[in-house]
Design an enzyme around this catalytic site. Structure first.
Site, PDB file in Angstrom:
ATOM      1  N   LYS A  82      79.373  13.466  48.330  1.00 52.80           N
ATOM      2  CA  LYS A  82      79.377  12.671  47.494  1.00 52.80           C
ATOM      3  C   LYS A  82      78.970  12.338  46.356  1.00 52.80           C
ATOM      4  O   LYS A  82      78.858  13.431  45.620  1.00 52.80           O
ATOM      5  CB  LYS A  82      77.400  11.516  48.157  1.00 52.80           C
ATOM      6  CG  LYS A  82      77.697  10.035  47.913  1.00 52.80           C
ATOM      7  CD  LYS A  82      76.220  10.323  48.270  1.00 52.80           C
ATOM      8  CE  LYS A  82      75.860   8.735  47.925  1.00 52.80           C
ATOM      9  NZ  LYS A  82      74.400   7.677  48.201  1.00 52.80           N
ATOM     10  N   SER A 158      74.066   4.068  50.231  1.00 53.02           N
ATOM     11  CA  SER A 158      75.120   4.210  48.946  1.00 53.02           C
ATOM     12  C   SER A 158      76.073   5.525  49.683  1.00 53.02           C
ATOM     13  O   SER A 158      77.004   5.237  48.832  1.00 53.02           O
ATOM     14  CB  SER A 158      74.651   4.655  48.170  1.00 53.02           C
ATOM     15  OG  SER A 158      73.482   5.622  48.508  1.00 53.02           O
ATOM     16  N   SER A 182      70.039   5.193  52.875  1.00 54.13           N
ATOM     17  CA  SER A 182      71.957   5.673  52.118  1.00 54.13           C
ATOM     18  C   SER A 182      72.635   6.546  52.600  1.00 54.13           C
ATOM     19  O   SER A 182      73.919   6.466  52.607  1.00 54.13           O
ATOM     20  CB  SER A 182      71.854   5.519  51.156  1.00 54.13           C
ATOM     21  OG  SER A 182      71.448   4.864  49.822  1.00 54.13           O
TER      22      SER A 182
END
Length: 480
Positions: A82, A158, A182
């Site tokens: 990520k 996220s 997230s």
């Protein structure tokens, strides 16, 4: 084997194929890269793909397998990182126009370093909303990320890029982060598996500006892959002064234990459809969770409806998270502040009202929540809840249209539709999300299992039992 078949193989299947010389890491990496090239323009899961570096990793892995000297159980398995997690040689822009792309980018975060040390093939970086602030994945840098199940819906956030990649067969492993859900929210929206381990179990560097609610976690398609990735990235790192001591626990053995016929027999599960205070949950989610609770009972667990015993903690979470966001960003020069996502800017401005007394009060209430959960776990091994209150909603939005009569407070507040995730960032205990159904319009529905402090084994064991008894993990999105 066809490329599309390779894309859906799990870590254990891949490494067995390497050992038997039915496949090589180079074959697999090329197949995944071809699939990324074909599908990523549609879903925007990756913000950076490094073909050359990935193939170099794959060739090195192939040579180790040919010598019979793999580095471990994930050598040659493709993985993504990520865009909030440092990766040496690649920019970590955090989805923000305020980050200087020039770097320097010369450090691996602990989880990234553990992947390299274990021989994983690093494919690239996945998209995130700016600084991971929202539960959907749009950013000023990378634009909109879409859900492979239906391209007009969000994969959540996220870690939306990470889960969109995993769900679409663009790599079996992904690293995500979870500061309020997230890892788990996008796992729920894509029908994948996301584990928020106990705080400090997976070391972080640098420590998140969101403080002691922030976790790093594995994103995978199956519980077995989750355990494989978890046992690699949970290894200690001296740069995280809050990390837990090392453990010799065999997390994959917990998955195997859960798959046995008596895997969860006698396990005590508290089923809480609304935590005792959540005002609204989509009826389709509630129906799927009722069916999941019955399935756990059929598998031998003792399932009783019970609530944790703490009040609505949205304000407690906002004080922690919004204050941290303001501390991180409010000193930016005005020209950079103007380039922030407008919703993030609203969070920063909203947090200006908080005082030290507010923060200390929130800390006290947080402790009371943790005590309430400790008392619950004296009676129950696990807490079963929905993963989210809503189904995947339209792209380009922070939230779906609120139900009539529901007061959400802030225009950009996403806490009302994620009430089952952030409480357990506050209490810091382990929680896992996995699919438990599809809606009438073909979108994933997921459950969450919350375990006592430091008991990720219970999450993995129960999740593996449910997965083995159902078919939801075998259903693939209609893309590619």
């Amino acid at each position: 084997m066809k490329h599309d078949e390779i894309a859906w193989l799990g870590a254990d299947e891949l490494t067995k194929a390497y050992r038997d010389r039915d496949l090589s890491p180079v074959d697999v990496t090329r197949a995944i890269l071809d699939r990324i090239d074909a599908l990523n323009p549609q879903i925007n899961a990756y913000c950076l793909v490094d073909h050359e570096a990935a193939l170099a990793d794959a060739r090195a892995s192939e040579a180790r397998w040919q010598r019979g000297e793999p580095l471990g159980a994930i050598d040659g398995v493709p993985a993504s990182v990520k865009d909030l997690i440092l990766t040496k040689g690649w920019p970590t822009l955090r989805g923000s126009l305020t980050t200087d792309p020039a770097g320097p980018w010369d450090v691996d975060a602990p989880a990234t370093a553990r992947l390299r040390e274990s021989g994983a093939v690093l494919l690239g970086k996945t998209t995130t909303p700016e600084f991971g602030w929202r539960g959907s994945t749009d950013s000023p840098v990378y634009g909109i990320t879409r859900n492979p199940w239906r391209l007009d819906t969000t994969p959540g956030g996220s870690s939306g890029g990470a889960t969109a990649a995993v769900a679409a067969g663009l790599g079996p492993f992904a690293l995500g982060t979870d500061g309020g859900g997230s890892v788990r929210i996008p796992a729920a929206f894509t029908g994948t598996v996301g584990l928020k381990a106990h705080f400090g179990r997976i070391p972080a560097y640098p420590l998140s500006p969101m403080g002691t609610v922030a976790h790093i976690g594995p994103q995978t398609r199956t519980v077995a892959d989750c355990a494989r990735l978890f046992e690699v990235i949970a290894r200690p790192d001296s740069r995280d002064w809050m990390s837990l001591p090392p453990t010799d626990r065999d997390w994959s053995a917990d998955v195997a234990a859960g798959r046995r016929a008596d895997g969860i027999k006698g396990l005590r599960i508290a089923y809480s459809p609304r935590l005792g205070y959540v005002k609204w949950v989509d009826a389709r989610i509630e129906h799927a969770l009722d069916a999941a609770a019955k399935k756990f009972a059929e598998l031998g667990a003792i399932v009783e409806q019970a609530d944790p015993g703490f009040d609505d903690c949205a304000d407690v979470f906002r004080v922690h998270w919004f204050s941290s966001a303001r501390h991180l960003l409010h000193r930016l020069p005005e020209d950079k502040l103007q380039r922030l996502d407008p919703g993030l800017r609203e969070v920063i401005d909203y947090a200006e009202r908080y005082t030290i007394a507010d923060f200390m009060d929130a800390q006290l209430k947080r402790g009371q929540m943790a005590v309430a959960m400790a008392k619950l776990h004296q009676r129950y091994d696990l807490l079963l809840t929905p993963a989210t209150a809503v189904l995947p909603f339209a792209v380009g939005r922070v939230m779906p249209e609120p139900p009539t009569g529901l007061d959400i407070g802030m225009a950009q507040d996403w806490t009302w539709w994620t009430p089952f995730s952030y409480p357990f960032n506050l209490t810091q205990q382990p929680a896992i999300v996995l699919g438990c159904g599809l809606s009438d319009d073909g979108l994933p529905i997921s459950l969450q299992l919350v375990a006592p402090n430091h008991r990720e084994d219970l999450c993995l064991r129960a999740a593996a039992a449910y997965e083995a008894a159902t078919e939801w993990h075998r259903v693939r999105p209609p893309i590619g």
